[in-house]
Design a protein around this motif. Structure first.
Motif, PDB file in Angstrom:
ATOM      1  N   ARG A  10      43.236  -8.332  16.263  1.00 31.06           N
ATOM      2  CA  ARG A  10      44.331  -8.334  17.357  1.00 31.06           C
ATOM      3  C   ARG A  10      45.617  -7.662  16.950  1.00 31.06           C
ATOM      4  O   ARG A  10      46.382  -8.386  16.300  1.00 31.06           O
ATOM      5  CB  ARG A  10      44.550  -9.849  17.949  1.00 31.06           C
ATOM      6  CG  ARG A  10      43.208 -10.140  18.340  1.00 31.06           C
ATOM      7  CD  ARG A  10      43.523 -11.649  18.922  1.00 31.06           C
ATOM      8  NE  ARG A  10      44.311 -11.578  20.340  1.00 31.06           N
ATOM      9  CZ  ARG A  10      44.090 -12.386  21.345  1.00 31.06           C
ATOM     10  NH1 ARG A  10      43.260 -13.269  21.020  1.00 31.06           N
ATOM     11  NH2 ARG A  10      44.842 -12.071  22.547  1.00 31.06           N
ATOM     12  N   LYS A  12      49.306  -5.799  17.292  1.00 31.78           N
ATOM     13  CA  LYS A  12      50.336  -5.915  17.950  1.00 31.78           C
ATOM     14  C   LYS A  12      51.360  -4.550  17.720  1.00 31.78           C
ATOM     15  O   LYS A  12      51.886  -4.290  18.750  1.00 31.78           O
ATOM     16  CB  LYS A  12      51.462  -7.049  17.282  1.00 31.78           C
ATOM     17  CG  LYS A  12      50.825  -8.578  17.809  1.00 31.78           C
ATOM     18  CD  LYS A  12      51.787  -9.382  17.090  1.00 31.78           C
ATOM     19  CE  LYS A  12      52.487 -10.182  17.761  1.00 31.78           C
ATOM     20  NZ  LYS A  12      53.288 -11.262  17.237  1.00 31.78           N
ATOM     21  N   GLU A  66      51.779 -10.087   9.486  1.00 26.93           N
ATOM     22  CA  GLU A  66      52.242 -10.407  10.802  1.00 26.93           C
ATOM     23  C   GLU A  66      53.666 -10.082  10.934  1.00 26.93           C
ATOM     24  O   GLU A  66      53.973  -9.998  12.357  1.00 26.93           O
ATOM     25  CB  GLU A  66      52.104 -12.127  10.665  1.00 26.93           C
ATOM     26  CG  GLU A  66      50.596 -12.584  10.580  1.00 26.93           C
ATOM     27  CD  GLU A  66      50.548 -14.006  10.268  1.00 26.93           C
ATOM     28  OE1 GLU A  66      51.486 -14.656  10.450  1.00 26.93           O
ATOM     29  OE2 GLU A  66      49.343 -14.554   9.882  1.00 26.93           O
ATOM     30  N   GLU A  82      48.263 -10.495  14.810  1.00 30.37           N
ATOM     31  CA  GLU A  82      48.838 -11.941  15.141  1.00 30.37           C
ATOM     32  C   GLU A  82      48.643 -12.922  14.068  1.00 30.37           C
ATOM     33  O   GLU A  82      49.342 -13.753  13.829  1.00 30.37           O
ATOM     34  CB  GLU A  82      47.992 -12.335  16.496  1.00 30.37           C
ATOM     35  CG  GLU A  82      48.431 -11.629  17.634  1.00 30.37           C
ATOM     36  CD  GLU A  82      47.763 -11.994  18.824  1.00 30.37           C
ATOM     37  OE1 GLU A  82      47.092 -13.311  18.678  1.00 30.37           O
ATOM     38  OE2 GLU A  82      47.994 -11.390  19.868  1.00 30.37           O
ATOM     39  N   ASN A  83      47.398 -12.640  13.535  1.00 35.42           N
ATOM     40  CA  ASN A  83      47.090 -13.570  12.376  1.00 35.42           C
ATOM     41  C   ASN A  83      46.510 -12.830  11.180  1.00 35.42           C
ATOM     42  O   ASN A  83      45.233 -12.301  11.442  1.00 35.42           O
ATOM     43  CB  ASN A  83      46.004 -14.519  12.744  1.00 35.42           C
ATOM     44  CG  ASN A  83      45.458 -15.576  12.148  1.00 35.42           C
ATOM     45  OD1 ASN A  83      45.469 -15.362  10.697  1.00 35.42           O
ATOM     46  ND2 ASN A  83      45.457 -16.762  12.297  1.00 35.42           N
TER      47      ASN A  83
END
Length: 129
Positions: A10, A12, A66, A82-83
């Motif tokens: 995921r 960003k 992050e 995200e993580n």
């Protein structure tokens, strides 16, 4: 290539080239060598984000974090996710050739009988090949 390792991560934001060859993955900046990807994982004792600069000095060409640093260095690819702990697992899975896809796993849980069941399953699976 970097884009192959990031499949299902995921993301960003991306700063820099995704067309980068990665030689190794590391969550410990002390282990980084030239051509490495450093993944800044937050731990219980220390935060990998505090070691991004050290990883770059040791040769990291990709930083997965992050929170991206305020001063981005030219020639380094920064991937904001995200993580990072989740990203590290997914990236390692791809980097090492999807090893878990060739495994069959059986889990035995409970209060009593785990050893007996595990032993019986081992003997059964061994006889069945």
């Amino acid at each position: 290539m970097l884009q192959d390792l990031l499949y299902k991560v995921r993301i960003k934001a991306v700063q820099g080239s995704m067309d980068v060859k990665i030689n190794s993955l590391h969550t410990d900046s002390r282990a980084v060598t030239g051509g490495s990807c450093f993944i800044a994982v937050k731990g219980g004792v220390s935060d990998g984000h505090d070691f991004v600069e050290a990883a770059i000095v040791k040769g990291a060409v990709v930083i997965v974090a992050e929170n991206l640093p305020s001063n981005l260095i030219e020639g380094i690819t920064y991937i904001q996710v995200e993580n990072t702990a989740a990203a590290a697992g997914i990236m390692a899975h791809h980097f090492y050739g999807l090893p878990s896809e060739g495994m069959n796993l059986v889990g035995v849980t409970g209060t009593n009988g785990k050893t007996t069941v595990a032993t019986l399953l081992f003997k059964l699976f061994t006889k069945l090949g």
